[in-house]
Design a protein around this motif. Structure first.
Motif, PDB file in Angstrom:
ATOM      1  N   HIS A 243      88.880  40.830  46.953  1.00 45.73           N
ATOM      2  CA  HIS A 243      88.167  41.915  47.615  1.00 45.73           C
ATOM      3  C   HIS A 243      88.740  42.074  49.021  1.00 45.73           C
ATOM      4  O   HIS A 243      89.676  41.304  49.729  1.00 45.73           O
ATOM      5  CB  HIS A 243      86.601  41.377  47.909  1.00 45.73           C
ATOM      6  CG  HIS A 243      85.814  41.273  46.320  1.00 45.73           C
ATOM      7  ND1 HIS A 243      85.759  42.435  45.956  1.00 45.73           N
ATOM      8  CD2 HIS A 243      85.749  40.229  46.104  1.00 45.73           C
ATOM      9  CE1 HIS A 243      85.201  42.117  44.771  1.00 45.73           C
ATOM     10  NE2 HIS A 243      85.054  40.775  44.792  1.00 45.73           N
ATOM     11  N   LEU A 245      89.698  42.579  52.819  1.00 50.30           N
ATOM     12  CA  LEU A 245      89.522  41.725  53.889  1.00 50.30           C
ATOM     13  C   LEU A 245      88.305  42.112  55.051  1.00 50.30           C
ATOM     14  O   LEU A 245      88.428  43.376  55.189  1.00 50.30           O
ATOM     15  CB  LEU A 245      90.602  41.409  54.734  1.00 50.30           C
ATOM     16  CG  LEU A 245      90.753  40.643  55.647  1.00 50.30           C
ATOM     17  CD1 LEU A 245      90.776  39.033  55.166  1.00 50.30           C
ATOM     18  CD2 LEU A 245      92.032  40.553  56.806  1.00 50.30           C
ATOM     19  N   ASP A 246      87.372  41.368  55.169  1.00 48.10           N
ATOM     20  CA  ASP A 246      86.608  41.472  56.289  1.00 48.10           C
ATOM     21  C   ASP A 246      87.083  41.548  57.665  1.00 48.10           C
ATOM     22  O   ASP A 246      87.605  40.536  57.799  1.00 48.10           O
ATOM     23  CB  ASP A 246      85.347  40.590  56.093  1.00 48.10           C
ATOM     24  CG  ASP A 246      84.197  40.894  56.740  1.00 48.10           C
ATOM     25  OD1 ASP A 246      84.177  41.657  57.924  1.00 48.10           O
ATOM     26  OD2 ASP A 246      82.938  40.306  56.534  1.00 48.10           O
ATOM     27  N   VAL A 247      87.071  42.669  58.190  1.00 46.63           N
ATOM     28  CA  VAL A 247      87.512  42.854  59.580  1.00 46.63           C
ATOM     29  C   VAL A 247      86.886  41.616  60.480  1.00 46.63           C
ATOM     30  O   VAL A 247      87.701  41.454  61.447  1.00 46.63           O
ATOM     31  CB  VAL A 247      87.383  44.075  60.151  1.00 46.63           C
ATOM     32  CG1 VAL A 247      85.898  44.464  60.538  1.00 46.63           C
ATOM     33  CG2 VAL A 247      88.273  44.535  61.421  1.00 46.63           C
ATOM     34  N   SER A 248      85.907  41.142  60.172  1.00 44.56           N
ATOM     35  CA  SER A 248      85.290  40.332  61.037  1.00 44.56           C
ATOM     36  C   SER A 248      86.065  39.217  61.228  1.00 44.56           C
ATOM     37  O   SER A 248      85.964  38.173  62.189  1.00 44.56           O
ATOM     38  CB  SER A 248      83.855  40.072  60.867  1.00 44.56           C
ATOM     39  OG  SER A 248      83.500  39.428  59.601  1.00 44.56           O
ATOM     40  N   LEU A 249      86.952  38.877  60.152  1.00 50.08           N
ATOM     41  CA  LEU A 249      87.522  37.388  60.115  1.00 50.08           C
ATOM     42  C   LEU A 249      88.633  37.649  60.869  1.00 50.08           C
ATOM     43  O   LEU A 249      89.475  36.423  61.115  1.00 50.08           O
ATOM     44  CB  LEU A 249      88.101  37.195  58.652  1.00 50.08           C
ATOM     45  CG  LEU A 249      87.027  37.059  57.515  1.00 50.08           C
ATOM     46  CD1 LEU A 249      87.351  37.152  55.976  1.00 50.08           C
ATOM     47  CD2 LEU A 249      86.072  35.903  57.768  1.00 50.08           C
ATOM     48  N   GLU A 260      93.040  52.214  57.064  1.00 52.30           N
ATOM     49  CA  GLU A 260      91.821  51.553  56.268  1.00 52.30           C
ATOM     50  C   GLU A 260      92.234  50.816  54.778  1.00 52.30           C
ATOM     51  O   GLU A 260      91.856  49.511  54.512  1.00 52.30           O
ATOM     52  CB  GLU A 260      90.700  52.343  56.183  1.00 52.30           C
ATOM     53  CG  GLU A 260      90.026  52.817  57.320  1.00 52.30           C
ATOM     54  CD  GLU A 260      89.275  51.509  57.800  1.00 52.30           C
ATOM     55  OE1 GLU A 260      88.476  50.715  57.196  1.00 52.30           O
ATOM     56  OE2 GLU A 260      89.509  51.279  59.169  1.00 52.30           O
ATOM     57  N   TYR A 263      93.415  46.840  54.438  1.00 52.48           N
ATOM     58  CA  TYR A 263      92.472  45.740  54.267  1.00 52.48           C
ATOM     59  C   TYR A 263      92.403  45.373  52.771  1.00 52.48           C
ATOM     60  O   TYR A 263      91.930  44.167  52.517  1.00 52.48           O
ATOM     61  CB  TYR A 263      90.844  46.010  54.855  1.00 52.48           C
ATOM     62  CG  TYR A 263      91.103  46.205  56.461  1.00 52.48           C
ATOM     63  CD1 TYR A 263      90.833  44.985  57.068  1.00 52.48           C
ATOM     64  CD2 TYR A 263      91.301  47.484  56.960  1.00 52.48           C
ATOM     65  CE1 TYR A 263      90.764  45.034  58.382  1.00 52.48           C
ATOM     66  CE2 TYR A 263      91.402  47.374  58.573  1.00 52.48           C
ATOM     67  CZ  TYR A 263      91.200  46.160  59.052  1.00 52.48           C
ATOM     68  OH  TYR A 263      91.188  46.379  60.574  1.00 52.48           O
ATOM     69  N   GLY A 267      93.660  41.769  52.013  1.00 52.10           N
ATOM     70  CA  GLY A 267      92.713  40.548  50.988  1.00 52.10           C
ATOM     71  C   GLY A 267      93.278  40.028  49.895  1.00 52.10           C
ATOM     72  O   GLY A 267      93.292  38.877  49.550  1.00 52.10           O
TER      73      GLY A 267
END
Length: 538
Positions: A243, A245-249, A260, A263, A267
């Motif tokens: 999935h 990548l979560d930007v918070s990581l 965009e 990401y 991932g």
């Protein structure tokens, strides 16, 4: 004397190698199956000739196919594993300026000396041993073989291979036991070779799956995913969906590659690296359990570098008081999906342009003085009007009726409209590998394709959605350019007979209009992007 002997200058030795490499470029189309040197089964003969059979089986390979994002995925993957302390080899295509870009060792393109050593070793051995039945390999197949030689000789810990075209019959697919495989986003491209449906295209890409070897893909359209799952099932491949990548990581940092869509690629890269580490006995952490990224992964994702994708370069040769009056936004998008992503990225850059400094391509430092200069440039630009210009070309196998409307409408939906579109032929020629010297303008260049692109654009600007151009409302005139060639300038666009002339026009225009900040989107072809980079960085 051996090729590239000491009696020749370094530049002459390199030119000799490029000439030899150019001799392998076939004039047949890539869809033509009659070219013996392009037969997939011959690759195994070449490996025997080069004595690479055993060496290639020892390489710990990550193999990546896909329509969009495979180059970015490979770049992220290489950067992550290098930051984990491994010696990396990365093989990608195409190159933008120099063929050595395709072969990266520890993140840096191979030096000229090593390139020449390995090049002539492979070329001479093949030249000596090939026959009518097993002829010299064609251009890309030779480059793939050269990559295997380089990575084996340099004893890399990991080799990351980007598929050149398709998957099943790509030269990189001579690899039989990769550690892990990846399929990036799929879409419509190279349909003359890979098929007219997403299912057919997915089937070709899934050709890199190997029995029992784990594989990852990204969220795909149902038609493509069904085929990938079916192919995986037949080969006992554990196929998982990585999935975005979560930007918070990233702990407040940004991905090194803009857009965009990156990401999604990031991932996939994280999944490939995690599996590679696990399967080679180097697990750093179980990402699924901790829900966080190791520091080395974050550094890899935020420092990766890839030319020609969402790249911003200030022109340094415009004679104006303020550097930054002419800025090139370069992205090699050449499919409808990647064109949409490119348009979104460009539009976002335009919106942010007056708030953030534009990085100069040669400024790598982060000193206070460089920040002050960048801020001054930003403040100066904020007082100026802006004008967006499109610099475009695409290969004739692409459909401009799909690419140009997608680009124009996506930009328009973000409030960005082009003042002018410039259409040019590429400098790069397909029968010669680019050399150190910039080629001269061809006085006999055929501009019929550029005129076709111009008609599509003018129709879009006039709101004419039909096929053939209606000249109603269009003001076009035939003019002579600096070479004496007749070219067409219309209300919203111009055709130039060469890229250097288009760059000259942009610089002259920026010189005259000192109260306008010109933002030039260069897209449609990685060859065009490479040509522009060569000209504006020279």
């Amino acid at each position: 004397m051996a090729k590239g002997g000491s009696t020749e200058s370094a530049a002459a030795r390199y030119e000799s190698a490029l000439d030899a490499l150019s001799s392998l470029i076939t004039k047949r189309s890539r869809a033509d199956k009659s070219n013996k040197g392009d037969r997939f089964d011959l690759l195994f003969d070449y490996l025997k000739i080069l004595e690479l059979d055993e060496a290639i089986s020892q390489l710990k390979i990550i193999h990546v196919a896909g329509t969009k994002g495979k180059g970015s995925t490979c770049t992220f993957t290489e950067s992550i594993l290098r930051n984990c302390g491994f010696r990396t080899g990365l093989f990608t295509s195409p190159h933008l300026i120099d063929v050595r870009e395709r072969f990266r060792l520890n993140g840096v393109e191979i030096c000229e000396e090593k390139f020449l050593e390995y090049f002539w070793w492979c070329y001479d051995k093949l030249k000596e041993k090939t026959t009518d039945d097993v002829p010299m390999p064609t251009f890309f197949r030779f480059l793939a073989l050269l990559a295997f030689k380089i990575f084996a000789a340099e004893q890399v810990d990991v080799a990351i291979l980007e598929v050149g075209l398709g998957g099943k019959f790509d030269a990189t697919n001579v690899v039989q036991t990769p550690i892990v495989c990846g399929i990036s986003s799929l879409g419509y491209d190279h349909m003359e070779i890979l098929g007219n449906t997403l299912g057919q295209i997915a089937g070709e890409k899934a050709g890199i799956f190997k029995h029992g070897i784990p594989a990852f893909t990204v969220p795909q359209p149902d038609e493509a995913m069904c085929v990938l799952e079916e192919k995986a099932s037949k080969l006992n491949v554990h196929l998982q969906v990585a999935h975005p990548l979560d930007v918070s990581l990233l702990n407040g940092l940004k991905l090194a590659l803009e857009g965009e869509h990156q990401y999604i690629n990031a991932g996939l890269a994280v999944a490939l690296c995690s599996t590679w580490l696990q399967r080679t006995g180097h697990p750093i952490t179980n990402l699924n359990q901790t829900g966080s990224l190791p520091e080395q992964f974050i550094k890899g994702l935020t420092t990766a570098s890839l030319q020609g994708r969402a790249q911003i370069v200030c022109d340094q040769f415009t004679d104006t008081e303020n550097p930054g009056d002419l800025v090139f936004y370069l992205d090699g998008a050449h499919s409808p999906e990647s064109m949409e992503a490119c348009a979104k990225w460009f539009s976002l850059c335009i919106k942010e342009d007056n708030q953030q400094p534009i990085p100069h391509y040669q400024a790598q430092d982060n000193t206070e003085s460089s920040k002050e200069v960048a801020q001054w440039h930003t403040n100066e630009r904020s007082k100026k009007d802006t004008a967006q210009i499109l610099l475009f070309n695409c290969m004739s196998v692409r459909d401009p009726q799909l690419l140009l409307p997608c680009l124009m409408r996506t930009c328009a939906s973000q409030g960005v409209c082009f003042k002018k579109a410039l259409f040019v032929p590429n400098i790069s020629v397909y029968h010669k590998v680019g050399s150190h010297a910039l080629p001269t303008t061809d006085p006999q260049v055929d501009l019929s394709w550029q005129f076709t692109l111009q008609r599509v654009w003018e129709n879009l600007m006039q709101g004419d959605k039909g096929g053939e151009a209606s000249n109603t409302g269009q003001v076009c005139e035939e003019v002579k350019d600096d070479t004496g060639m007749s070219v067409r300038s219309c209300t919203n666009s111009s055709v130039f007979s060469s890229l250097p002339l288009a760059i000259k026009w942009l610089r002259d225009t920026a010189q005259k209009d000192r109260f306008v900040h010109f933002q030039v989107l260069v897209t449609g072809s990685l060859h065009l992007v490479g040509d522009v980079l060569r000209l504006i960085k020279k």
